[in-house]
Design a protein around this motif. Structure first.
Motif, PDB file in Angstrom:
ATOM      1  N   MET A  22       1.206  -0.646   0.079  1.00 21.70           N
ATOM      2  CA  MET A  22       0.181  -0.033   0.191  1.00 21.70           C
ATOM      3  C   MET A  22       0.825   1.232   0.247  1.00 21.70           C
ATOM      4  O   MET A  22       0.266   2.135  -0.930  1.00 21.70           O
ATOM      5  CB  MET A  22      -1.034   0.312   1.270  1.00 21.70           C
ATOM      6  N   ASN A  23       2.058   1.377   0.264  1.00 21.18           N
ATOM      7  CA  ASN A  23       2.889   2.413   0.905  1.00 21.18           C
ATOM      8  C   ASN A  23       3.371   2.538  -0.175  1.00 21.18           C
ATOM      9  O   ASN A  23       4.255   4.174  -0.463  1.00 21.18           O
ATOM     10  CB  ASN A  23       3.417   2.282   2.329  1.00 21.18           C
ATOM     11  N   ARG A  24       3.786   1.827  -1.077  1.00 14.75           N
ATOM     12  CA  ARG A  24       4.557   1.595  -2.146  1.00 14.75           C
ATOM     13  C   ARG A  24       3.897   2.416  -3.746  1.00 14.75           C
ATOM     14  O   ARG A  24       4.597   2.609  -4.463  1.00 14.75           O
ATOM     15  CB  ARG A  24       5.094   0.996  -2.773  1.00 14.75           C
ATOM     16  N   ASP A  25       2.133   2.920  -3.735  1.00 13.33           N
ATOM     17  CA  ASP A  25       1.421   2.809  -4.349  1.00 13.33           C
ATOM     18  C   ASP A  25       1.187   3.922  -4.474  1.00 13.33           C
ATOM     19  O   ASP A  25       0.815   5.267  -3.708  1.00 13.33           O
ATOM     20  CB  ASP A  25       0.377   2.575  -3.984  1.00 13.33           C
ATOM     21  N   PRO A  26       1.549   4.865  -5.577  1.00 11.78           N
ATOM     22  CA  PRO A  26       2.243   6.326  -5.454  1.00 11.78           C
ATOM     23  C   PRO A  26       0.610   7.516  -5.836  1.00 11.78           C
ATOM     24  O   PRO A  26       0.550   8.206  -5.341  1.00 11.78           O
ATOM     25  CB  PRO A  26       2.739   6.697  -7.381  1.00 11.78           C
ATOM     26  N   GLU A  27      -0.345   6.838  -5.629  1.00 15.67           N
ATOM     27  CA  GLU A  27      -1.859   6.992  -5.846  1.00 15.67           C
ATOM     28  C   GLU A  27      -2.229   7.131  -4.425  1.00 15.67           C
ATOM     29  O   GLU A  27      -2.846   8.213  -4.040  1.00 15.67           O
ATOM     30  CB  GLU A  27      -3.081   6.631  -6.171  1.00 15.67           C
ATOM     31  N   PHE A  70      -6.437  -7.050   4.776  1.00 18.98           N
ATOM     32  CA  PHE A  70      -6.164  -5.677   5.228  1.00 18.98           C
ATOM     33  C   PHE A  70      -6.481  -4.443   4.789  1.00 18.98           C
ATOM     34  O   PHE A  70      -5.933  -4.728   3.486  1.00 18.98           O
ATOM     35  CB  PHE A  70      -4.527  -5.680   5.757  1.00 18.98           C
ATOM     36  N   VAL A  71      -6.585  -3.365   4.948  1.00 19.31           N
ATOM     37  CA  VAL A  71      -7.530  -2.878   4.423  1.00 19.31           C
ATOM     38  C   VAL A  71      -6.301  -1.563   4.136  1.00 19.31           C
ATOM     39  O   VAL A  71      -6.372  -0.348   3.845  1.00 19.31           O
ATOM     40  CB  VAL A  71      -9.107  -2.567   4.078  1.00 19.31           C
ATOM     41  N   GLY A  72      -5.955  -0.746   5.276  1.00 23.05           N
ATOM     42  CA  GLY A  72      -5.273  -0.201   6.084  1.00 23.05           C
ATOM     43  C   GLY A  72      -5.133   0.073   7.319  1.00 23.05           C
ATOM     44  O   GLY A  72      -5.324  -0.305   8.067  1.00 23.05           O
ATOM     45  N   PHE A  73      -5.388   1.612   7.704  1.00 19.78           N
ATOM     46  CA  PHE A  73      -5.086   1.661   8.845  1.00 19.78           C
ATOM     47  C   PHE A  73      -5.647   3.174   9.360  1.00 19.78           C
ATOM     48  O   PHE A  73      -6.218   4.307   8.245  1.00 19.78           O
ATOM     49  CB  PHE A  73      -3.661   2.444   9.426  1.00 19.78           C
ATOM     50  N   ARG A  97      -6.077   1.231  -1.913  1.00 16.93           N
ATOM     51  CA  ARG A  97      -7.223   1.944  -3.514  1.00 16.93           C
ATOM     52  C   ARG A  97      -8.211   0.893  -3.180  1.00 16.93           C
ATOM     53  O   ARG A  97      -9.261   0.788  -3.540  1.00 16.93           O
ATOM     54  CB  ARG A  97      -6.336   1.998  -4.108  1.00 16.93           C
ATOM     55  N   PRO A  98      -8.271  -0.369  -3.157  1.00 14.20           N
ATOM     56  CA  PRO A  98      -9.250  -1.207  -3.667  1.00 14.20           C
ATOM     57  C   PRO A  98     -10.301  -0.657  -2.676  1.00 14.20           C
ATOM     58  O   PRO A  98     -11.304  -0.949  -2.597  1.00 14.20           O
ATOM     59  CB  PRO A  98      -8.811  -2.261  -3.220  1.00 14.20           C
ATOM     60  N   ALA A  99      -9.847  -0.573  -1.410  1.00  9.17           N
ATOM     61  CA  ALA A  99     -11.014   0.216  -0.185  1.00  9.17           C
ATOM     62  C   ALA A  99     -11.661   1.790  -0.452  1.00  9.17           C
ATOM     63  O   ALA A  99     -12.572   2.335   0.714  1.00  9.17           O
ATOM     64  CB  ALA A  99     -10.123  -0.267   1.318  1.00  9.17           C
ATOM     65  N   GLY A 101     -13.267   4.855  -1.643  1.00  9.70           N
ATOM     66  CA  GLY A 101     -14.550   4.604  -2.169  1.00  9.70           C
ATOM     67  C   GLY A 101     -15.678   3.596  -1.442  1.00  9.70           C
ATOM     68  O   GLY A 101     -17.260   4.028  -1.977  1.00  9.70           O
ATOM     69  N   LYS A 102     -15.665   3.837  -0.140  1.00  7.77           N
ATOM     70  CA  LYS A 102     -16.735   2.331   0.224  1.00  7.77           C
ATOM     71  C   LYS A 102     -17.072   2.975   1.658  1.00  7.77           C
ATOM     72  O   LYS A 102     -17.875   2.647   2.647  1.00  7.77           O
ATOM     73  CB  LYS A 102     -16.267   1.239   0.658  1.00  7.77           C
ATOM     74  N   GLY A 103     -16.697   4.508   2.316  1.00 10.29           N
ATOM     75  CA  GLY A 103     -16.693   4.907   3.535  1.00 10.29           C
ATOM     76  C   GLY A 103     -16.498   4.586   4.436  1.00 10.29           C
ATOM     77  O   GLY A 103     -16.260   5.225   5.523  1.00 10.29           O
ATOM     78  N   TYR A 104     -14.930   4.013   4.119  1.00  4.79           N
ATOM     79  CA  TYR A 104     -14.226   3.322   5.153  1.00  4.79           C
ATOM     80  C   TYR A 104     -13.426   4.093   6.259  1.00  4.79           C
ATOM     81  O   TYR A 104     -13.646   4.095   7.630  1.00  4.79           O
ATOM     82  CB  TYR A 104     -13.388   2.457   5.144  1.00  4.79           C
ATOM     83  N   ALA A 105     -13.170   4.871   5.283  1.00  3.98           N
ATOM     84  CA  ALA A 105     -11.616   6.245   6.371  1.00  3.98           C
ATOM     85  C   ALA A 105     -12.782   7.184   7.599  1.00  3.98           C
ATOM     86  O   ALA A 105     -12.146   6.538   8.462  1.00  3.98           O
ATOM     87  CB  ALA A 105     -11.279   7.376   5.144  1.00  3.98           C
ATOM     88  N   THR A 106     -14.228   7.394   6.824  1.00  2.92           N
ATOM     89  CA  THR A 106     -15.261   7.885   7.568  1.00  2.92           C
ATOM     90  C   THR A 106     -15.820   7.121   8.964  1.00  2.92           C
ATOM     91  O   THR A 106     -15.854   6.868   9.909  1.00  2.92           O
ATOM     92  CB  THR A 106     -16.849   8.558   6.793  1.00  2.92           C
TER      93      THR A 106
END
Length: 177
Positions: A22-27, A70-73, A97-99, A101-106
């Motif tokens: 995830m941390n290597r992904d430029p986006e 695992f989708v992030g932190f 990125r696959p996570a 637009g799903k509202g997970y961060a909020t």
């Protein structure tokens, strides 16, 4: 901790490879000075775990409840760099990125805010990002955090001349009881 769709937990050794990817992904790292190497990513996990040991809270690994992926932190960390608002408890998130637009961060950040105020006893939690990070700013606003443009600042850990140096600061206060 859990939300409707996520498990927020301490880190496992098995998270490290997915986190490094995830941390290597430029986006994913668009609003940070540079993507991270595997070594930098692993050191970040080590610092996260040290934060849990020191404070009892930190940046929780996020796992989808249905798939176990695992989708992030998302979580809280203490910011101590020199600025007009530090030291401060900061809420942050980073998702693969696959996570998006799903509202997970909020969803996860709302739980982390509640934990910070109700369980950790914090009076204020801040959030910060580079001015151009519209997605993170939208999460901060959905969480009900507020911004005073007078609080915006040049991040001391971002090189001068970088378009990422200027940061916005959002704040949330413990709800009145």
């Amino acid at each position: 901790m859990q939300t409707e769709r996520l498990i927020m937990r301490r880190w496992r050794e098995t998270d490290r490879a997915a986190f490094a990817e995830m941390n290597r992904d430029p986006e994913v790292m668009e609003h940070f000075p540079a993507p991270l190497t595997r070594e930098q990513s692993d050191l970040f996990v080590d610092r996260i775990e040290q934060g849990f040991e020191r404070h009892g809270w930190g940046l929780w690994a996020l796992e989808e409840r249905g798939s176990g992926a695992f989708v992030g932190f998302t979580g809280l960390q203490l910011k101590t760099f020199a600025s007009h608002f530090t030291p401060a408890a900061d809420i942050g998130w980073r998702l693969a990125r696959p996570a998006w637009g799903k509202g997970y961060a909020t969803e996860a950040a709302a739980r982390a805010l509640a934990y910070g105020f109700e369980e950790a006893g914090l009076d204020e939690i801040v959030a910060m990002t580079a001015v151009g990070n519209a997605r993170s700013r939208a999460v901060m606003e959905r969480l009900g955090m507020t911004r005073d443009p007078a609080d915006d600042f040049d991040h001391p850990d971002v090189p001068e001349g970088s378009p990422l140096r200027r940061h916005v600061l959002y704040r949330a206060r413990r709800p009145a009881r």
